[in-house]
Motif scaffolding. Sequence first.
Motif, mmCIF file in Angstrom:
data_model
loop_
_atom_site.group_PDB
_atom_site.id
_atom_site.type_symbol
_atom_site.label_atom_id
_atom_site.label_comp_id
_atom_site.label_asym_id
_atom_site.label_seq_id
_atom_site.Cartn_x
_atom_site.Cartn_y
_atom_site.Cartn_z
ATOM 1 N N LYS A 110 64.947 75.875 49.467
ATOM 2 C CA LYS A 110 64.320 75.390 48.236
ATOM 3 C C LYS A 110 63.076 74.554 48.533
ATOM 4 O O LYS A 110 62.420 74.072 47.606
ATOM 5 N N GLY A 111 62.765 74.362 49.821
ATOM 6 C CA GLY A 111 61.578 73.580 50.187
ATOM 7 C C GLY A 111 61.741 72.090 49.957
ATOM 8 O O GLY A 111 60.759 71.365 49.812
ATOM 9 N N LEU A 112 62.973 71.600 49.972
ATOM 10 C CA LEU A 112 63.235 70.195 49.686
ATOM 11 C C LEU A 112 63.281 69.324 50.936
ATOM 12 O O LEU A 112 63.318 68.098 50.822
ATOM 13 N N LEU A 113 63.289 69.946 52.108
ATOM 14 C CA LEU A 113 63.346 69.197 53.356
ATOM 15 C C LEU A 113 62.072 69.427 54.160
ATOM 16 O O LEU A 113 61.475 70.498 54.104
ATOM 17 N N ARG A 114 61.694 68.445 54.932
ATOM 18 C CA ARG A 114 60.484 68.522 55.750
ATOM 19 C C ARG A 114 60.816 69.098 57.116
ATOM 20 O O ARG A 114 61.801 68.726 57.748
ATOM 21 N N ASN A 115 59.967 69.976 57.591
ATOM 22 C CA ASN A 115 60.081 70.528 58.936
ATOM 23 C C ASN A 115 59.782 69.406 59.933
ATOM 24 O O ASN A 115 58.686 68.851 59.946
ATOM 25 N N LEU A 116 60.759 69.073 60.767
ATOM 26 C CA LEU A 116 60.611 67.994 61.745
ATOM 27 C C LEU A 116 60.492 68.506 63.179
ATOM 28 O O LEU A 116 60.521 67.720 64.120
ATOM 29 N N THR A 117 60.332 69.811 63.345
ATOM 30 C CA THR A 117 60.317 70.412 64.678
ATOM 31 C C THR A 117 59.243 69.792 65.563
ATOM 32 O O THR A 117 59.521 69.426 66.715
ATOM 33 N N ASP A 118 58.027 69.657 65.072
ATOM 34 C CA ASP A 118 56.946 69.092 65.892
ATOM 35 C C ASP A 118 57.252 67.659 66.317
ATOM 36 O O ASP A 118 56.979 67.270 67.456
ATOM 37 N N GLU A 119 57.813 66.855 65.410
ATOM 38 C CA GLU A 119 58.153 65.479 65.754
ATOM 39 C C GLU A 119 59.231 65.430 66.833
ATOM 40 O O GLU A 119 59.185 64.591 67.728
ATOM 41 N N PHE A 120 60.204 66.322 66.744
ATOM 42 C CA PHE A 120 61.241 66.369 67.772
ATOM 43 C C PHE A 120 60.654 66.771 69.117
ATOM 44 O O PHE A 120 61.006 66.202 70.146
ATOM 45 N N GLU A 121 59.757 67.746 69.124
ATOM 46 C CA GLU A 121 59.133 68.167 70.376
ATOM 47 C C GLU A 121 58.272 67.047 70.952
ATOM 48 O O GLU A 121 58.293 66.804 72.159
ATOM 49 N N GLU A 122 57.547 66.346 70.105
ATOM 50 C CA GLU A 122 56.729 65.211 70.547
ATOM 51 C C GLU A 122 57.609 64.094 71.101
ATOM 52 O O GLU A 122 57.260 63.432 72.072
ATOM 53 N N TRP A 123 58.759 63.886 70.479
ATOM 54 C CA TRP A 123 59.717 62.868 70.915
ATOM 55 C C TRP A 123 60.169 63.149 72.340
ATOM 56 O O TRP A 123 60.352 62.232 73.138
ATOM 57 N N GLY A 124 60.328 64.429 72.671
ATOM 58 C CA GLY A 124 60.646 64.813 74.041
ATOM 59 C C GLY A 124 62.068 64.547 74.499
ATOM 60 O O GLY A 124 62.338 64.558 75.701
#
Length: 153
Positions: A110-124
């Motif tokens: 439904k597009g109600l959540l934000r994609n956090l994949t990049d932040e997780f990858e940056e977090w390392g």
Amino acid sequence: MVQKIRILSIVIMLIMATGTASSITPSYAQKEITLRALLDNLADPGRWDSLIQPALQELRARHPDENINIKYEEFPYNQTRNSILTAMSNQSPIDLVSVDQIWLGEFAEKGLLRNLTDEFEEWGRISDLYEANLDGCVYNNTIYGLWLWTDTR
């Protein structure tokens, strides 16, 4: 200046005024920021304080020029899904939600959540997570959250 504030896996972007170009030393007015959360009470109202209060202290320490507050509502499990869906569908500003993993696909579609994949990858530190916990945060190869609680199941 753009700063990222992370709280319980949610990234909030803040744009802060930098003063006028003619100003030698920019002055910053303290900005009022209130993060809003809708959460499952986990059959233990107030339990979220153990995570939210330390996170709030850390946010305030990292951003002393900001007056950061967190307003959150807790719901019994059987009311949480509908309360979150209603608020988000009505485009109420919400920064943090607790989503049972069985609802993740529905909320993501439904597009109600934000994609956090990049932040997780940056977090390392993805490799520090248990695979089963990470799997519960992924839908269609996209990370949408971070497990905060678990049990022996």
